[in-house]
Design an enzyme around this catalytic site. Structure first.
Site, PDB file in Angstrom:
ATOM      1  N   ARG A 143      98.698   2.842 120.107  1.00 32.45           N
ATOM      2  CA  ARG A 143      97.488   2.010 120.063  1.00 32.45           C
ATOM      3  C   ARG A 143      96.401   2.549 119.142  1.00 32.45           C
ATOM      4  NH1 ARG A 143      94.295  -0.724 125.191  1.00 32.45           N
ATOM      5  NH2 ARG A 143      92.511  -1.516 123.990  1.00 32.45           N
TER       6      ARG A 143
ATOM      7  N   GLU B  27     107.799  11.662 119.072  1.00 31.06           N
ATOM      8  CA  GLU B  27     107.812  12.401 120.346  1.00 31.06           C
ATOM      9  C   GLU B  27     106.454  12.990 120.680  1.00 31.06           C
ATOM     10  OE1 GLU B  27     110.453  15.763 122.740  1.00 31.06           O
ATOM     11  OE2 GLU B  27     110.913  15.316 120.647  1.00 31.06           O
TER      12      GLU B  27
ATOM     13  N   PHE C 233     103.642   8.700 116.578  1.00 35.50           N
ATOM     14  CA  PHE C 233     102.818   9.915 116.468  1.00 35.50           C
ATOM     15  C   PHE C 233     102.890  10.478 115.052  1.00 35.50           C
ATOM     16  CE2 PHE C 233     104.305   9.639 120.900  1.00 35.50           C
ATOM     17  CZ  PHE C 233     103.080   9.513 121.541  1.00 35.50           C
TER      18      PHE C 233
ATOM     19  N   LYS D 143     115.673  13.632 124.295  1.00 34.14           N
ATOM     20  CA  LYS D 143     116.977  14.295 124.212  1.00 34.14           C
ATOM     21  C   LYS D 143     118.043  13.213 124.303  1.00 34.14           C
ATOM     22  CE  LYS D 143     116.574  18.439 123.238  1.00 34.14           C
ATOM     23  NZ  LYS D 143     117.020  18.651 121.860  1.00 34.14           N
TER      24      LYS D 143
END
Length: 446
Positions: free
Chosen positions: A41, A251, A234, A267
């Site tokens: 966001r 991640e 990210f 994972k």
């Protein structure tokens, strides 16, 4: 407690505004390129920090002055000394520390671990005190300058209203790995031997690709291509003088909202396929894989243990176990672990308990880090470290710096790998390491 100055501005693309800040000191862009209400966001843009904290092989330095206090204690002190009221309704980073913590900083947190002091690829930690930040809410399509004062907001707004700076080339060729395929597969087989011998349950083993940086190469130009090739929740770009970093990480290491903590380890990976039927088969293979689920659950247990050291008793929960997430190039299994931080503890203690992230070390963490160093025989730098912010309002969000390129000393570096368990197939692990960096290498293509 300080009150920030807030000014709404026109909501333009953050990476486009970064072009107008090119050349400013310590340009920092934390960008949600793959956007969603919960994970993608917000974005943040800053430069010209008020002060800088840096950790190198020579020690810990605040604005170039050596400090006797360790870095995470200094982080806690800086955050406490600059406490700021959180303004509801605005993006969570409203001024504070932003930058990176390298994977190799973990060696300082575990001084008893048998990890060689490799020659550093970059400073172990760089966190800048930004008293002025542009914050973007992509769901509302609104943006604000949040600053210590109106004067700082005026200075920053003038920069944002400037002309975009020209970009150079994004292309780099001539990549070489520090492993041949045979050597990498041998390294995986050796890691499996450590597992079968009872040293560890799993370890994350990677290979590093290097290439000389050609004349005219522009890291920001590369990031602009990377964010389109591999959009991520990210993502980040940082130009810190001696090192530049372009990340497209999916991640999260951890998020802290002032009370609750969230970690989101990845994972389990399968490549994506353009054919919907084959893509569905790859998803089914991933979600039904005992090997991948076991790998994920082991890291969940590790993170539950890490968080329990600094969390209120009984507060550590696992609301999502092995959930499926899909990105531009891969499918992942992602779990979510939450907790509540103990009273009296802060972000410095939280980082100290959880860094480096378990998904990029292995379990048990310290022995896995020792085996990683023994097998890889190289530092990792920012890769597998963390990038993000620690706000003066108590909010924090840090990624795990995978899918990340770093540029320093005339060399570009890209790393990729995966978690190794007793069920790992060396040939398949080699192919997975290439799948992880496929979109990054496409972004470097002329």
């Amino acid at each position: 407690m300080r009150e920030p100055h807030i000014r709404e501005i026109v909501c333009l693309e953050p990476s486009a505004l970064a072009l107008r800040l090119k050349g400013q000191r310590h340009l920092t862009l934390l960008e949600s390129v793959m956007r969603s209400e919960h994970l993608g966001r917000y974005s943040f843009l800053a430069c010209n920090p008020a002060s800088s904290l840096e950790v190198t092989a020579e020690g810990t330095f605040l604005d170039g002055t050596r400090q006797d206090t360790d870095a995470l204690t200094l982080v806690s002190r800086i955050l406490a000394a600059n406490r700021q009221r959180h303004v509801p309704g605005l993006p969570p980073f409203q001024g504070g520390l932003a930058g990176y913590i390298s994977y190799d900083f973990g060696r300082q947190l575990e001084p008893d671990a048998r990890i060689p002091g490799f020659a550093a690829l970059c400073p172990d930690l760089v966190l800048h005190h930004f008293d002025c930040v542009a914050a973007f809410d992509h769901m509302q399509e609104r943006a604000w300058i949040i600053a210590e004062s109106a004067a700082r907001a005026d200075q920053f707004e003038a920069l944002l209203n400037g002309r975009p700076r020209p970009l150079g080339s994004h292309a780099i060729t001539g990549w070489q790995s520090n492993f041949t395929r045979e050597d990498y597969e041998t390294a995986i087989a050796r890691t499996v031997e450590f597992i079968l011998a009872g040293d560890i349950f799993q370890a994350n083993i990677t290979q590093m690709f290097e290439a000389a940086i050609p004349e005219g190469f522009d890291p920001l130009a590369f990031y602009r291509v990377l964010r389109l090739k591999n959009p991520a929740t990210f993502a980040a770009f940082m130009d810190y003088g001696t090192v530049q970093i372009a990340s497209s990480s999916p991640e999260r290491l951890l998020r802290h909202d002032g009370a609750a903590v969230e970690a989101r380890p990845i994972k389990g990976t399968r490549r994506r396929d353009s054919d919907p039927s084959r893509d569905a088969n790859l998803i089914a293979d991933l979600t039904s894989s005992r090997k991948d689920r076991a790998e994920n659950v082991m890291i969940v247990d590790l993170l539950r243990n890490d968080l329990s050291r600094v969390s209120k008793p009984g507060s550590v929960k696992v609301p999502v176990l092995c959930g499926l997430e899909t990105y531009a190039n891969v499918h992942h299994l992602v779990s979510v672990i939450t907790s509540e931080l103990k009273d009296g503890l802060g972000l410095g203690e939280l980082i100290g308990a959880t860094f480096p992230g378990g998904s990029i070390t292995g379990a048990p963490k310290i022995r896995a880090m020792e085996i990683i160093a023994e097998i890889e025989q190289a530092p990792r730098g920012v890769y597998c470290g963390a990038i993000g912010y620690l706000g003066f309002n108590g909010k924090a969000d840090l990624n795990i710096a995978i899918r990340t390129a770093q540029f320093a000393d005339g060399v570009a570096r890209v790393q990729g790998g995966g978690g190794i368990t007793a069920r790992s197939n060396p040939a398949a692990e080699y192919e997975e390491s290439l799948t992880k960096i496929k979109r990054i290498m496409e972004a470097f293509a002329p």
